[in-house]
Design an enzyme around this catalytic site. Structure first.
Site, short mmCIF file in Angstrom:
data_model
loop_
_atom_site.label_atom_id
_atom_site.label_comp_id
_atom_site.label_asym_id
_atom_site.label_seq_id
_atom_site.Cartn_x
_atom_site.Cartn_y
_atom_site.Cartn_z
N ASP A 249 0.83 -1.20 0.00
CA ASP A 249 0.00 0.00 0.00
C ASP A 249 0.86 1.25 0.00
O ASP A 249 2.08 1.20 0.01
CB ASP A 249 -0.99 -0.02 1.18
CG ASP A 249 -0.31 -0.05 2.53
OD1 ASP A 249 0.78 0.56 2.67
OD2 ASP A 249 -0.86 -0.66 3.46
N LYS A 271 -4.28 3.00 -1.38
CA LYS A 271 -5.40 3.95 -1.44
C LYS A 271 -4.87 5.35 -1.17
O LYS A 271 -4.16 5.57 -0.20
CB LYS A 271 -6.47 3.58 -0.41
CG LYS A 271 -6.98 2.15 -0.54
CD LYS A 271 -7.87 1.78 0.62
CE LYS A 271 -8.36 0.34 0.50
NZ LYS A 271 -7.24 -0.63 0.57
N MET A 384 -5.07 8.61 10.40
CA MET A 384 -5.56 9.10 9.11
C MET A 384 -6.50 10.29 9.28
O MET A 384 -7.53 10.39 8.61
CB MET A 384 -6.25 7.95 8.36
CG MET A 384 -5.34 6.76 8.10
SD MET A 384 -6.17 5.24 7.60
CE MET A 384 -6.91 4.71 9.15
#
Length: 472
Positions: A249, A271, A384
């Site tokens: 990722d 992502k 995040m």
């Protein structure tokens, strides 16, 4: 080759040790572990002998008759005359002797040892550079799994049966290579010996043509930590070197990807804000498809796979399709980034609990239990949360958090470009906006943030090698 390497069977053999200090105690422990019968000659024993077991202590000065019947002699005393005397007498009687730190008095020398019994690796520099031997031993310790000895014992228990089932030596050698360097070996190294046994039964049956089954691969779900390659676990490094293909990722930096086997296929499935390389369902299915092709698949995730990493979803899919897998935890961002920022997540004077939440929005909205997050004596870590930092801070204050509550954002934590913006809930949003942070980042809220100036230790390379203190 100045010294001939050899492994001696000392089980039930008499071994003499002259000296009562710490080094003599280490020799005693090593010999008794190998099954030797140890006699220690020394007027007084140091405290280091308290951990030694099953040895005889002769509390007196050395006498020549002490050498009678000895298979080996170790000398570790501070008396140079005694060292020379014992060495000379032992050599006259043909008994191998080792004198600590006196190579000229030794007929054999002690190597640095990596013990994965029954596998033992010995490293020696011939007495020229002991520190190099220790450094090499340290490197080997990181590369040889702790359960390697269990793998040796496991394969040893199958040797006769495999030999009877596969008489051809070359074919049998290839079979063992596939077994020990494949899912069976990984099961043993992970402590899952029952699964290893069942899988080996199936593979052996297929080898004999009894019940051919598809050649299944395996999936390694590995946490890469928050970014510093030195924070990888030994098992993570080993599996990274074995994988045929790696799915990674956005949070995995190049410095960690460079440690993956060079010829492994790399697939980016990360992502970014507002865009996904692959949907989560597609990633899970890709893991299944690659494993069914017989490949060893490394699913490399930033942080820890089970902490906001959707690792549970992926292994649910693997389990439902009967795909072998193992999970290697990683240092999660909260622990790694907080430590590198000098912010303890708990502290007796500031926080007796810690809460991890995600700042990802769903349909543009944050759905968090705000009342739970504004409790006193608590640290809140928001993963995040950079994009929604302003809203998170506003919600915390609207639910009762004081504007003076200490808070910090750690951007690219543990990496060379780490930045820290700190302040209070009342002014942090403006400071974050001015700092032009790129992420990944975490938000930490609570009294522990005030300890940063006192406890900060990691100096990044950002802005000329100093941390960004937004309060300055």
């Amino acid at each position: 080759m100045e010294y001939f390497p050899i492994f001696l069977d000392l089980r039930d053999q008499p071994v003499l040790i002259v000296g009562g200090g710490a080094l003599a105690a280490r020799r005693c422990a090593a010999v008794t572990e190998a099954g030797g019968q140890v006699r220690v000659v020394a007027e007084v024993l140091s405290e280091a002998f308290e951990d030694c077991r099953d040895f005889e202590h002769l509390a007196r000065d050395f006498a020549p008759d002490d050498l009678g019947g000895a298979r080996l002699v170790f000398v570790a005393s501070d008396d140079e005359a005694l060292n020379e005397r014992v060495s000379s007498l032992a050599r006259e009687r043909g008994i191998p002797v080792n004198v600590a730190d006196r190579r000229s008095l030794c007929s054999f020398i002690m190597p640095s040892i990596v013990n994965r019994s029954p596998v033992v690796v010995a490293v020696s520099s011939g007495g020229e550079a002991p520190i190099l031997s220790r450094l090499l031993r340290a490197k080997l310790e990181t590369r040889i799994p702790s359960r390697f000895g269990q793998l040796a014992a496991f394969t040893g228990s199958w040797r006769q049966r495999i030999k009877q089932a596969i008489p051809d030596a070359a074919r049998r050698g290839r079979f063992w290579e596939r077994v020990t360097d494949g899912p069976v070996g990984e099961y043993v190294l992970a402590g899952q010996t029952d699964d290893a046994r069942r899988l080996l039964e199936k593979i052996l049956a297929a080898e004999r043509g009894v019940a051919a089954e598809p050649n299944l691969g395996e999936v390694y779900l590995v946490g890469a930590g928050p970014g510093d390659p030195d924070l990888l676990t030994f098992r993570a490094l080993r599996l990274m070197q074995q994988a045929d293909v790696v799915l990674h990722d956005r949070l995995v930096p190049d410095a960690i990807l460079d440690l993956v086997r060079r010829d492994a296929e790399r697939v980016f499935v990360g992502k970014r804000r507002g865009e996904h390389a692959l949907a989560q369902e597609a990633i899970s299915q890709l893991l299944v498809d690659l494993a069914r092709q017989g490949k060893r698949v490394l699913r490399l995730k930033g942080g820890d796979p089970f902490t906001f990493g959707r690792g549970g979803e992926e292994i649910e899919t693997l389990a439902s399709h009967g795909i072998p897998f193992q999970v290697v935890p990683g240092i999660t961002a909260a622990n790694g980034c907080a430590a590198y920022a000098g912010i303890p997540l708990t502290h007796r004077d500031h926080a007796q609990s810690c809460v991890f939440v995600t700042g990802h929005t769903k349909d543009g909205k944050l759905d968090l239990n705000w009342q739970t997050l504004v409790q006193p004596n608590q640290t809140v870590v928001v993963y995040m949360g950079l994009a929604a930092a302003g809203e998170i801070i506003a919600q915390l204050m609207s639910h009762g958090a004081a504007p003076s509550t200490p808070a910090a954002v750690i951007d690219n934590g543990t990496r060379d470009n780490q930045q820290i913006v700190d302040g209070t809930l009342g002014d942090l949003a403006d400071k974050v906006e001015c700092a032009n942070l790129e992420g990944p980042a975490i938000l930490i809220v609570g009294g522990v943030v005030t300890l940063r100036d006192k406890l900060s230790w990691f100096a990044s390379n950002h802005a000329g090698g100093s941390l960004t203190h937004a309060t300055e």
